[in-house]
Design a protein around this motif. Structure first.
Motif, PDB file in Angstrom:
ATOM      1  N   THR A  11     -15.685  29.171  54.674  1.00  0.00           N
ATOM      2  CA  THR A  11     -16.454  28.214  54.145  1.00  0.00           C
ATOM      3  C   THR A  11     -15.789  28.625  52.835  1.00  0.00           C
ATOM      4  O   THR A  11     -16.214  27.308  52.098  1.00  0.00           O
ATOM      5  N   THR A  12     -15.212  29.420  51.947  1.00  0.00           N
ATOM      6  CA  THR A  12     -13.963  28.725  51.438  1.00  0.00           C
ATOM      7  C   THR A  12     -12.890  27.612  51.191  1.00  0.00           C
ATOM      8  O   THR A  12     -13.270  26.651  50.115  1.00  0.00           O
ATOM      9  N   MET A  13     -12.519  27.206  52.327  1.00  0.00           N
ATOM     10  CA  MET A  13     -11.364  26.181  52.409  1.00  0.00           C
ATOM     11  C   MET A  13     -12.993  25.279  51.999  1.00  0.00           C
ATOM     12  O   MET A  13     -12.824  23.852  51.556  1.00  0.00           O
ATOM     13  N   VAL A  14     -14.526  24.614  53.144  1.00  0.00           N
ATOM     14  CA  VAL A  14     -14.953  23.609  52.292  1.00  0.00           C
ATOM     15  C   VAL A  14     -15.305  22.967  51.074  1.00  0.00           C
ATOM     16  O   VAL A  14     -15.939  22.270  50.434  1.00  0.00           O
ATOM     17  N   TYR A  15     -16.001  24.409  50.144  1.00  0.00           N
ATOM     18  CA  TYR A  15     -16.213  24.339  48.775  1.00  0.00           C
ATOM     19  C   TYR A  15     -14.747  23.835  47.855  1.00  0.00           C
ATOM     20  O   TYR A  15     -14.929  22.995  47.103  1.00  0.00           O
ATOM     21  N   SER A  39     -19.847  26.187  64.529  1.00  0.00           N
ATOM     22  CA  SER A  39     -19.874  27.570  65.036  1.00  0.00           C
ATOM     23  C   SER A  39     -20.227  28.157  63.410  1.00  0.00           C
ATOM     24  O   SER A  39     -21.600  29.036  63.226  1.00  0.00           O
ATOM     25  N   VAL A  40     -19.758  27.893  62.596  1.00  0.00           N
ATOM     26  CA  VAL A  40     -20.439  28.423  61.000  1.00  0.00           C
ATOM     27  C   VAL A  40     -21.633  28.065  60.673  1.00  0.00           C
ATOM     28  O   VAL A  40     -22.324  29.243  60.295  1.00  0.00           O
ATOM     29  N   GLY A  41     -22.015  26.719  60.738  1.00  0.00           N
ATOM     30  CA  GLY A  41     -22.638  26.780  59.892  1.00  0.00           C
ATOM     31  C   GLY A  41     -24.250  26.708  61.322  1.00  0.00           C
ATOM     32  O   GLY A  41     -25.581  27.211  60.693  1.00  0.00           O
ATOM     33  N   GLY A  42     -23.840  26.608  62.686  1.00  0.00           N
ATOM     34  CA  GLY A  42     -25.070  27.181  63.521  1.00  0.00           C
ATOM     35  C   GLY A  42     -25.458  28.718  63.275  1.00  0.00           C
ATOM     36  O   GLY A  42     -26.624  28.848  63.851  1.00  0.00           O
ATOM     37  N   SER A  43     -24.338  29.505  63.232  1.00  0.00           N
ATOM     38  CA  SER A  43     -24.820  30.766  62.870  1.00  0.00           C
ATOM     39  C   SER A  43     -23.223  31.544  62.773  1.00  0.00           C
ATOM     40  O   SER A  43     -22.546  31.900  63.149  1.00  0.00           O
ATOM     41  N   ALA A  52     -27.227  17.864  59.648  1.00  0.00           N
ATOM     42  CA  ALA A  52     -28.103  18.890  59.619  1.00  0.00           C
ATOM     43  C   ALA A  52     -28.594  19.587  58.646  1.00  0.00           C
ATOM     44  O   ALA A  52     -27.046  20.071  58.792  1.00  0.00           O
ATOM     45  N   LEU A  53     -29.384  19.149  57.533  1.00  0.00           N
ATOM     46  CA  LEU A  53     -29.104  20.547  56.169  1.00  0.00           C
ATOM     47  C   LEU A  53     -29.214  21.743  56.410  1.00  0.00           C
ATOM     48  O   LEU A  53     -28.758  22.542  55.819  1.00  0.00           O
ATOM     49  N   ILE A  54     -29.605  22.128  57.865  1.00  0.00           N
ATOM     50  CA  ILE A  54     -29.604  23.916  57.987  1.00  0.00           C
ATOM     51  C   ILE A  54     -27.848  24.368  58.122  1.00  0.00           C
ATOM     52  O   ILE A  54     -27.688  25.742  59.653  1.00  0.00           O
ATOM     53  N   GLY A  55     -27.828  23.563  58.945  1.00  0.00           N
ATOM     54  CA  GLY A  55     -25.249  23.402  59.316  1.00  0.00           C
ATOM     55  C   GLY A  55     -25.379  23.411  60.258  1.00  0.00           C
ATOM     56  O   GLY A  55     -26.830  23.170  61.195  1.00  0.00           O
ATOM     57  N   GLY A  56     -24.272  23.001  61.017  1.00  0.00           N
ATOM     58  CA  GLY A  56     -24.436  22.432  62.157  1.00  0.00           C
ATOM     59  C   GLY A  56     -23.495  21.279  62.162  1.00  0.00           C
ATOM     60  O   GLY A  56     -22.845  21.510  62.110  1.00  0.00           O
ATOM     61  N   GLY A  58     -23.739  25.131  56.030  1.00  0.00           N
ATOM     62  CA  GLY A  58     -25.018  25.770  55.920  1.00  0.00           C
ATOM     63  C   GLY A  58     -25.190  26.078  54.504  1.00  0.00           C
ATOM     64  O   GLY A  58     -25.893  26.991  53.936  1.00  0.00           O
ATOM     65  N   GLY A  59     -24.440  25.079  53.912  1.00  0.00           N
ATOM     66  CA  GLY A  59     -24.196  24.793  52.307  1.00  0.00           C
ATOM     67  C   GLY A  59     -24.930  23.921  51.593  1.00  0.00           C
ATOM     68  O   GLY A  59     -25.132  23.845  52.122  1.00  0.00           O
ATOM     69  N   ILE A  60     -24.284  24.592  50.556  1.00  0.00           N
ATOM     70  CA  ILE A  60     -24.474  23.368  50.173  1.00  0.00           C
ATOM     71  C   ILE A  60     -24.107  23.042  48.406  1.00  0.00           C
ATOM     72  O   ILE A  60     -23.927  24.279  47.874  1.00  0.00           O
TER      73      ILE A  60
END
Length: 336
Positions: free
Chosen positions: A217-221, A198-202, A265-269, A65-67
């Protein structure tokens, strides 16, 4: 037909069409020279390597769900660090020293990604703002590293990662393939992919379920920063210099486009690694094809925009239903 409803069908079809155009318009599509593969197809594969790497990291970030708007600046920082250190070497062809410098440059890129991840996951800043900070500041950091100059290097081992060959294939392409295989195994053969979705969906629901969403989230960045740094090394090794202004300029937009074309999906998930790779190669093939068919330079961007719009419309279920559904209904009435 079911295959027509697959989101990857139309990008794949357009990519095949572009390759066919290249096969007929280029002097050499694929040829063997000195035991290595050359030609338009190889140029597309090699040229797409940096974008594939950046888009892979972008896919993971968007899945949560980030960018990440800072990937281009991280590329500039990575190339600046590597070229500065290599230029200070007494022997620029020392393989051991160059490998150590590559590790240092990637480590700096990972730290840049960690900075983004900390701002998003720990401080709570919106991803677009957090990464915009490094997008702007990163260019300044790269220019400070190079003192505002273009640093040229003449290192054979360093140039190999961009222009070298292994088993007749470009090293840059093989690096991208290795990265794709690694990310695919981690996200599809382990629980990591499900955790990302799961994190991106909710984010709230995943946190209540016991998932350490902040850590993920930290890991993906961090991963995004590392891949951007590797892409920056390939870019600087290809031109044998550190250009802090041009390196990775606007590549974040192409990366986001590749991710969207691939069905993430740009909204995450939901995300698709295969789709992202397909999208990145398609964008590179489009750039090469524009040159091959002789489109005037001033119309290049417009031509690319038209193709991208056509591709996005072809992927839209609502658009296909309105156009082809209406056509089918009209044909049925005519027959009746």
């Amino acid at each position: 037909m079911t295959i027509l409803k697959n989101r990857l069908f139309w990008p794949a079809a357009i990519l095949v069409a572009l390759l066919i155009v290249n096969a007929f318009t280029s002097n050499q599509f694929v040829t063997v020279r000195d035991g290595h593969l050359f030609g338009s197809l190889i140029d597309i594969l090699r040229g797409s390597a940096p974008l594939v790497l950046v888009a892979l990291g972008m896919t993971l970030v968007i899945a949560t769900g980030g960018i990440d708007l800072s990937v281009g600046s991280v590329m500039a920082i990575s190339g600046a660090v590597a070229c500065l250190l290599i230029s200070d070497l007494g022997n620029q062809n020392s393989v051991g020293s160059v490998l150590l410098i590559i590790v240092i440059a990637i480590a700096v890129s990972l730290l840049a990604g960690l900075w983004n991840g900390a701002l998003v996951a720990l401080v709570g800043i919106q991803p677009i703002i957090a990464t915009l900070i490094l997008m702007v500041a990163g260019r300044g950091i790269a220019q400070l590293i190079t003192d505002g100059q273009i640093i040229n290097v003449q290192s054979g081992p360093y140039a190999t990662i961009a222009t070298g060959f292994f088993l007749a294939l470009p090293v840059a392409f093989l690096i991208a393939v290795a990265a794709v295989v690694l990310i695919t195994l981690l996200t599809r053969r382990t629980a990591l992919g499900l955790l990302l979705e799961s994190v991106g969906g909710s984010p709230t629901a995943s946190r209540l379920a016991g998932i350490r969403s902040r850590r993920i989230t930290t890991m993906v960045y961090v991963v995004s920063g590392g891949f951007a740094g590797l892409a920056g090394l390939i870019y600087s090794a290809n031109i044998k210099s550190a250009d802090s202004i041009s390196a990775g300029n606007l590549i974040e937009l192409d990366a986001i486009l590749a991710v969207v074309i691939g069905g993430t999906a740009l909204i995450g998930g939901r995300f698709s690694i295969a789709g992202t790779v397909l999208g990145a190669v398609l964008i590179q093939a489009l750039g090469v094809t524009v040159v091959a068919v002789g489109v005037p330079p001033e119309a290049t961007l417009l031509f690319k925009a038209v193709v991208v719009v056509a591709l996005c419309l072809s992927q839209s279920a609502a658009f296909r239903e309105k156009v082809f559904g209406r056509f089918t209904s009209t044909r049925t009435e005519a027959i009746a």
